[in-house]
Write a protein that holds these residues in place. Structure first.
Motif, PDB file in Angstrom:
ATOM      1  N   TYR A   1       1.182 -10.154  -2.796  1.00  0.00           N
ATOM      2  CA  TYR A   1       0.193  -9.102  -3.010  1.00  0.00           C
ATOM      3  C   TYR A   1       0.600  -8.237  -4.204  1.00  0.00           C
ATOM      4  CZ  TYR A   1      -1.388 -10.358   1.661  1.00  0.00           C
ATOM      5  OH  TYR A   1      -1.851 -11.050   2.742  1.00  0.00           O
TER       6      TYR A   1
ATOM      7  N   GLU B   1      -9.586   3.035 -10.616  1.00  0.00           N
ATOM      8  CA  GLU B   1      -9.531   1.802  -9.833  1.00  0.00           C
ATOM      9  C   GLU B   1      -8.401   1.874  -8.812  1.00  0.00           C
ATOM     10  OE1 GLU B   1      -8.118  -1.860 -11.727  1.00  0.00           O
ATOM     11  OE2 GLU B   1      -9.879  -2.874 -10.898  1.00  0.00           O
ATOM     12  N   TYR B   2      -8.674   1.349  -7.613  1.00  0.00           N
ATOM     13  CA  TYR B   2      -7.647   1.204  -6.587  1.00  0.00           C
ATOM     14  C   TYR B   2      -7.898  -0.135  -5.901  1.00  0.00           C
ATOM     15  CZ  TYR B   2      -4.625   2.064  -2.575  1.00  0.00           C
ATOM     16  OH  TYR B   2      -3.628   1.967  -1.631  1.00  0.00           O
ATOM     17  N   ARG B   3      -6.907  -1.019  -5.945  1.00  0.00           N
ATOM     18  CA  ARG B   3      -7.102  -2.324  -5.319  1.00  0.00           C
ATOM     19  C   ARG B   3      -5.755  -2.937  -4.940  1.00  0.00           C
ATOM     20  NH1 ARG B   3      -6.099  -6.144  -9.415  1.00  0.00           N
ATOM     21  NH2 ARG B   3      -6.214  -5.278 -11.524  1.00  0.00           N
ATOM     22  N   ILE B   4      -5.801  -3.755  -3.894  1.00  0.00           N
ATOM     23  CA  ILE B   4      -4.652  -4.569  -3.496  1.00  0.00           C
ATOM     24  C   ILE B   4      -5.159  -6.001  -3.384  1.00  0.00           C
ATOM     25  CG2 ILE B   4      -2.918  -5.036  -1.732  1.00  0.00           C
ATOM     26  CD1 ILE B   4      -2.959  -2.087  -1.009  1.00  0.00           C
ATOM     27  N   ASN B   5      -4.653  -6.864  -4.249  1.00  0.00           N
ATOM     28  CA  ASN B   5      -5.131  -8.241  -4.315  1.00  0.00           C
ATOM     29  C   ASN B   5      -4.084  -9.227  -3.828  1.00  0.00           C
ATOM     30  OD1 ASN B   5      -7.517  -7.391  -5.432  1.00  0.00           O
ATOM     31  ND2 ASN B   5      -6.941  -7.872  -7.538  1.00  0.00           N
TER      32      ASN B   5
ATOM     33  N   THR C   1      -9.013   8.934 -10.979  1.00  0.00           N
ATOM     34  CA  THR C   1      -8.801   7.550 -10.547  1.00  0.00           C
ATOM     35  C   THR C   1      -9.968   6.694 -11.020  1.00  0.00           C
ATOM     36  OG1 THR C   1      -7.515   8.157  -8.588  1.00  0.00           O
ATOM     37  CG2 THR C   1      -8.615   6.016  -8.567  1.00  0.00           C
TER      38      THR C   1
ATOM     39  N   GLY D   1      -0.705  -4.476  -5.904  1.00  0.00           N
ATOM     40  CA  GLY D   1      -1.566  -3.303  -5.813  1.00  0.00           C
ATOM     41  C   GLY D   1      -1.593  -2.540  -7.121  1.00  0.00           C
ATOM     42  N   THR D   2      -2.753  -1.990  -7.454  1.00  0.00           N
ATOM     43  CA  THR D   2      -2.922  -1.223  -8.692  1.00  0.00           C
ATOM     44  C   THR D   2      -3.719   0.039  -8.403  1.00  0.00           C
ATOM     45  OG1 THR D   2      -2.969  -3.275  -9.989  1.00  0.00           O
ATOM     46  CG2 THR D   2      -3.759  -1.277 -11.072  1.00  0.00           C
ATOM     47  N   HIS D   3      -3.198   1.161  -8.850  1.00  0.00           N
ATOM     48  CA  HIS D   3      -3.926   2.433  -8.785  1.00  0.00           C
ATOM     49  C   HIS D   3      -4.009   2.958 -10.211  1.00  0.00           C
ATOM     50  CE1 HIS D   3      -4.569   6.512  -6.530  1.00  0.00           C
ATOM     51  NE2 HIS D   3      -5.429   6.332  -7.536  1.00  0.00           N
ATOM     52  N   SER D   4      -5.205   2.807 -10.806  1.00  0.00           N
ATOM     53  CA  SER D   4      -5.383   3.127 -12.223  1.00  0.00           C
ATOM     54  C   SER D   4      -5.956   4.523 -12.411  1.00  0.00           C
ATOM     55  CB  SER D   4      -6.310   2.099 -12.887  1.00  0.00           C
ATOM     56  OG  SER D   4      -5.793   0.797 -12.765  1.00  0.00           O
TER      57      SER D   4
ATOM     58  N   ARG E   1       0.831  -1.208   0.000  1.00  0.00           N
ATOM     59  CA  ARG E   1       0.000   0.000   0.000  1.00  0.00           C
ATOM     60  C   ARG E   1       0.861   1.252   0.000  1.00  0.00           C
ATOM     61  NH1 ARG E   1      -2.292   0.683   5.532  1.00  0.00           N
ATOM     62  NH2 ARG E   1      -0.140   1.385   5.770  1.00  0.00           N
TER      63      ARG E   1
END
Length: 248
Positions: free
Chosen positions: A122, A102-106, A100, A124-127, A74
């Motif tokens: 993990y 998309e914001y996700r941590i998978n 923004t 993480g992507t912040h598009s 993160r």
């Protein structure tokens, strides 16, 4: 610093359908005898298109981070996203030019046999989506993203609403022009004369943007800025027109 350049593959080409041969039907109105002088109708299918250079560009880009600790992912993702924003602002963009999406941590799901691999736990992507009113600036945005170690996704060249409306009207004009040419030709061959339009169905239409699939390749030695060639954007209209006609 050497940056990735991008090889571009046109995925979607402009639709050009300026004149299609239409299906035609000639039928009598209110007459039992087809040879009488009663009114007739002529129905044709026609298509018209119009295209122009795009006046808007859209780029999808994303800051990414990977690791085994979600908190660390993160924090790194936030740093990378801040670096991307800084580069976009340095390229002359404002907050109104991007948002923004998309914001996700998978935590990737892996089959049991893959557990214990060196892959990070993990991702993480912040598009972000960058919307430009000048398509020529897309190359600058791509370079700004590459310098921030961000990923670049889809690139789309499209039209503003005003230009799209103008193009749609041109496509309709072309479709109706094609329909009248067909109707006149059919009338001439059937000893008829077109007297006017009885009915128009213009519900079938399509709008074709120009999209690209982007792949990273080694940068040239001269570290030249990324240049993206645009194609035309097109609008196509299909119409079914019924004309009134009389026997000559």
């Amino acid at each position: 610093m050497q940056r990735d350049t991008l090889s571009i593959l046109i995925v979607t080409a402009s639709l050009l359908a300026m004149a299609l041969v239409g299906a035609a039907v000639v039928s009598p109105i209110g007459a039992d005898d087809p040879a009488s002088d009663a009114d007739r109708t002529i129905t044709v299918d026609a298509s018209g298109g119009a295209d122009t250079e795009p006046d808007r560009g859209v780029v999808s880009t994303a800051a990414v981070a990977e690791g085994d600790d979600p908190a660390a992912v993160r924090d790194e993702l936030n740093e990378r996203a801040d670096a991307l924003r800084t580069n976009l602002e340095a390229a002359g963009l404002t907050d109104d030019d991007y948002e923004t999406t998309e914001y996700r941590i998978n935590e990737p799901r892996r089959p049991p046999r893959e557990e214990g691999t060196d892959e990070p736990d993990y991702r993480g992507t912040h598009s972000f989506t960058v919307d430009l009113d000048d398509p020529d600036r897309i190359g600058t945005v791509i370079d700004a993203a590459a310098d921030a170690d961000a990923e670049v996704g889809d690139i789309e060249f499209t039209l503003s609403e005003t230009v799209r409306d103008e193009l749609r009207e041109d496509a309709i004009d072309n479709a109706m022009g094609d329909a009248r040419v067909q109707a006149d030709s059919i009338a001439d061959n059937g000893a008829l004369q077109v007297t006017g339009v009885a009915h128009v169905d213009a519900t079938q239409r399509s709008f074709s943007t120009v999209s690209y699939e982007v792949a990273a390749t080694p940068a040239p030695e001269d570290d030249a800025a990324t240049d993206v060639d645009t194609g035309d954007v097109s609008v196509t209209y299909d119409v079914e027109v019924t004309y009134n006609a009389t026997a000559n």
